[in-house]
Design a protein around this motif. Structure first.
Motif, PDB file in Angstrom:
ATOM      1  N   VAL A 105       1.157  -0.860   0.032  1.00  0.00           N
ATOM      2  CA  VAL A 105      -0.363   0.006  -0.033  1.00  0.00           C
ATOM      3  C   VAL A 105       1.265   1.453   0.112  1.00  0.00           C
ATOM      4  O   VAL A 105       1.578   1.289   0.727  1.00  0.00           O
ATOM      5  N   GLY A 106       0.332   2.079  -1.200  1.00  0.00           N
ATOM      6  CA  GLY A 106       1.136   3.289  -0.820  1.00  0.00           C
ATOM      7  C   GLY A 106       0.632   4.475  -0.769  1.00  0.00           C
ATOM      8  O   GLY A 106      -0.680   4.206  -0.310  1.00  0.00           O
ATOM      9  N   VAL A 107       1.230   5.669  -0.472  1.00  0.00           N
ATOM     10  CA  VAL A 107       0.338   7.356  -0.004  1.00  0.00           C
ATOM     11  C   VAL A 107       0.896   7.858  -1.059  1.00  0.00           C
ATOM     12  O   VAL A 107       1.908   8.274  -1.387  1.00  0.00           O
ATOM     13  N   VAL A 108       0.043   8.684  -2.038  1.00  0.00           N
ATOM     14  CA  VAL A 108       0.293   9.786  -2.650  1.00  0.00           C
ATOM     15  C   VAL A 108      -0.660  11.418  -2.324  1.00  0.00           C
ATOM     16  O   VAL A 108      -1.927  10.619  -2.116  1.00  0.00           O
ATOM     17  N   THR A 109       0.039  12.406  -1.998  1.00  0.00           N
ATOM     18  CA  THR A 109      -0.694  13.385  -1.998  1.00  0.00           C
ATOM     19  C   THR A 109      -0.233  14.390  -2.906  1.00  0.00           C
ATOM     20  O   THR A 109       0.767  14.000  -3.182  1.00  0.00           O
ATOM     21  N   ALA A 110      -1.029  15.907  -2.976  1.00  0.00           N
ATOM     22  CA  ALA A 110      -0.784  16.676  -3.330  1.00  0.00           C
ATOM     23  C   ALA A 110      -0.539  17.614  -2.520  1.00  0.00           C
ATOM     24  O   ALA A 110      -1.623  18.156  -2.128  1.00  0.00           O
ATOM     25  N   PRO A 160       4.576   2.252  -2.460  1.00  0.00           N
ATOM     26  CA  PRO A 160       5.225   3.828  -3.061  1.00  0.00           C
ATOM     27  C   PRO A 160       4.622   4.826  -2.402  1.00  0.00           C
ATOM     28  O   PRO A 160       3.264   5.436  -2.776  1.00  0.00           O
ATOM     29  N   CYS A 161       5.566   5.820  -1.760  1.00  0.00           N
ATOM     30  CA  CYS A 161       4.826   7.196  -1.572  1.00  0.00           C
ATOM     31  C   CYS A 161       5.071   8.333  -2.570  1.00  0.00           C
ATOM     32  O   CYS A 161       6.584   8.541  -2.736  1.00  0.00           O
ATOM     33  N   GLY A 162       4.593   9.519  -2.319  1.00  0.00           N
ATOM     34  CA  GLY A 162       5.694  10.369  -3.061  1.00  0.00           C
ATOM     35  C   GLY A 162       4.267  11.921  -2.709  1.00  0.00           C
ATOM     36  O   GLY A 162       3.261  11.500  -2.273  1.00  0.00           O
ATOM     37  N   VAL A 163       4.799  12.884  -3.180  1.00  0.00           N
ATOM     38  CA  VAL A 163       3.954  13.737  -3.223  1.00  0.00           C
ATOM     39  C   VAL A 163       4.012  14.755  -4.254  1.00  0.00           C
ATOM     40  O   VAL A 163       5.482  15.299  -4.794  1.00  0.00           O
ATOM     41  N   VAL A 164       2.839  15.536  -5.208  1.00  0.00           N
ATOM     42  CA  VAL A 164       3.021  16.103  -5.713  1.00  0.00           C
ATOM     43  C   VAL A 164       2.810  17.517  -5.325  1.00  0.00           C
ATOM     44  O   VAL A 164       1.420  18.059  -5.157  1.00  0.00           O
ATOM     45  N   ALA A 165       3.688  18.318  -6.051  1.00  0.00           N
ATOM     46  CA  ALA A 165       3.436  19.865  -6.552  1.00  0.00           C
ATOM     47  C   ALA A 165       3.486  20.221  -7.673  1.00  0.00           C
ATOM     48  O   ALA A 165       4.426  21.117  -8.027  1.00  0.00           O
ATOM     49  N   SER A 166       2.113  20.755  -7.881  1.00  0.00           N
ATOM     50  CA  SER A 166       2.095  21.368  -9.353  1.00  0.00           C
ATOM     51  C   SER A 166       0.518  21.816  -9.211  1.00  0.00           C
ATOM     52  O   SER A 166      -0.011  21.430  -9.941  1.00  0.00           O
ATOM     53  N   ASP A 167       0.929  22.370  -8.305  1.00  0.00           N
ATOM     54  CA  ASP A 167      -0.300  23.682  -8.466  1.00  0.00           C
ATOM     55  C   ASP A 167      -1.531  23.164  -8.069  1.00  0.00           C
ATOM     56  O   ASP A 167      -1.551  21.475  -7.639  1.00  0.00           O
ATOM     57  N   GLU A 168      -3.270  23.392  -8.690  1.00  0.00           N
ATOM     58  CA  GLU A 168      -4.693  22.792  -8.135  1.00  0.00           C
ATOM     59  C   GLU A 168      -4.008  21.667  -8.942  1.00  0.00           C
ATOM     60  O   GLU A 168      -4.869  21.327  -8.558  1.00  0.00           O
TER      61      GLU A 168
END
Length: 415
Positions: A105-110, A160-168
């Motif tokens: 189980v992974g986690v991805v947030t923006a 796999p975890c990640g953070v997406v920083a591409s605006d709204e």
């Protein structure tokens, strides 16, 4: 892409919502379906002297109930919303993590701005009391990755975890990131975004946006696609979703609520709204191609709907370019007009609304908008029934990111 990756399909099995219009998917959908508008005067302490007067506040949420105390003290409000929404999504999916497979189980947030309220408090301590009075959690609570990290730690999700920083638009890009993780072999990903921009420091930062509406009438401050459009009002909250490999979800008897069928993303520069037309067209066409979807198959568009005349015009023209003459007939809606734009949290909220709309066969209206000045079939007034199999969700960021996501309706049946 290998044959095995092509066989793996990412599907949505759970929805978790913390929105100004309600906590939980049921409350959120009831308000959305009714076209409720909850944009209101900002009531947060320390904000009364600022020119930004109205926004979408989450008022039916008690972090002390939703979040364990040891996590509460080390996190900002934006992470409280994300953790609570993640819990709701996992529960909605009926998902129980396999203790023997923590990497499944992974986690991805923006994230758009991180924990402004927490950071402001600690900076005030630094300024007023000195460095020894700054708490150790300042190092992590404000950070963009805080929500991903805390959801991962708290749930024991070590995939796999990640953070997406591409605006709204990152709110949609995070879902694409999760879909790729599923195709590469991860069975489940907790994904989405939540924001908390209604604290004094955060609000002062937003005052530099020329697209921000400073209107004082909650019913007239955010009117996308209207002749009276004068900008957007901000909001807090967001949504987290449970995304799984379809085969894995079906093996455990989960309900497939929707399929992540296609995604496209582009960049056209900050506040260059005319250029966003071309960027949105490319994103839409890419998403449709990936979904193997013709324009005529799109049953509803959840618009970005910034509420700035140039941006609204560009979005309407982009739909005309990408969908052809069908663009004048496809229903377009913008429920966010009733709750405000929760920055990165806004696209996942639109995705949640799109999933619920397809399940119920209901087109939700665009609150407060009565007159439309573009060639769009904007849904206004009241919700109306419709057979919805495919939804197109659009998002643009103030800094220039554009994204499109195609959703297909799930089977709706537990197997």
């Amino acid at each position: 892409m290998t044959a095995r990756q092509q066989e793996r399909r990412a599907v949505i099995t759970g929805l978790g919502v913390v929105a100004p219009s309600g906590v939980g998917a049921d409350a959120f959908w009831k308000a959305t379906r009714q076209g409720a508008s909850v944009v209101d005067r900002i009531s947060r302490e320390g904000c009364g002297h600022l020119p930004l007067r109205v926004a979408g506040e989450v008022r039916d949420f008690d972090a002390n109930i939703a979040i364990d105390g040891r996590f509460l003290v080390q996190t900002d409000r934006f992470t409280h919303y994300a953790m609570a929404a993640a819990d709701l999504a996992v529960a909605d999916a009926g998902f129980t993590p396999d203790e023997n497979s923590p990497f499944g189980v992974g986690v991805v947030t923006a994230a758009g701005s991180g924990g402004g309220e927490f950071g402001q408090r600690e900076l005030q301590q630094l300024w007023g009391e000195g460095p020894r009075f700054v708490g150790p959690y300042q190092s992590i609570a404000w950070f963009y990755a805080a929500s991903t990290g805390q959801i991962s730690i708290r749930g024991g999700f070590r995939g796999p975890c990640g953070v997406v920083a591409s605006d709204e638009a990152g709110g949609l890009d995070a879902l694409a990131h999760a879909a790729r993780a599923v195709r590469r072999g991860t069975d489940a990903v907790v994904v989405g975004a939540a924001e908390a921009p209604l604290a004094p420091y955060s609000m002062v930062c937003q005052l530099g946006y020329p697209e921000l509406s400073l209107g004082e009438d909650p019913t007239r401050a955010y009117l996308p696609f209207s002749p009276e459009a004068c900008g957007f009002v901000p909001a807090e909250g967001g949504a987290m979703l449970m995304v799984e490999d379809e085969s894995a979800a079906l093996r455990r008897g989960a309900k497939v609520r929707a399929v992540l069928a296609g995604h496209g993303a582009t960049f056209t520069g900050a506040s260059r709204w005319e250029e966003s037309r071309e960027g949105l067209v490319r994103a839409i066409r890419t998403a449709l191609d990936e979904a193997r979807c013709s324009p005529e198959e799109v049953d509803v568009v959840f618009a970005d709907a910034l509420g700035v005349p140039a941006a609204d015009r560009a979005e309407a023209l982009a739909l005309a370019d990408a969908l052809g003459t069908y663009a004048e007939r496809v229903p377009v809606t913008a429920p966010k007009a009733g709750i405000g734009r929760a920055y990165c949290g806004a696209p996942p909220l639109d995705v949640a609304a799109a999933v619920l709309a397809m399940e119920d066969g209901i087109l939700p209206p665009t609150p407060n908008v009565t007159e439309v000045c573009h060639d769009l079939a904007l849904v206004t007034g009241h919700a109306r029934p419709a057979e919805l199999r495919t939804a197109l969700v659009l998002s643009r960021g103030l800094m220039g990111s554009n994204a499109a996501l195609v959703l297909r309706r799930g089977d709706g049946e537990r197997r």
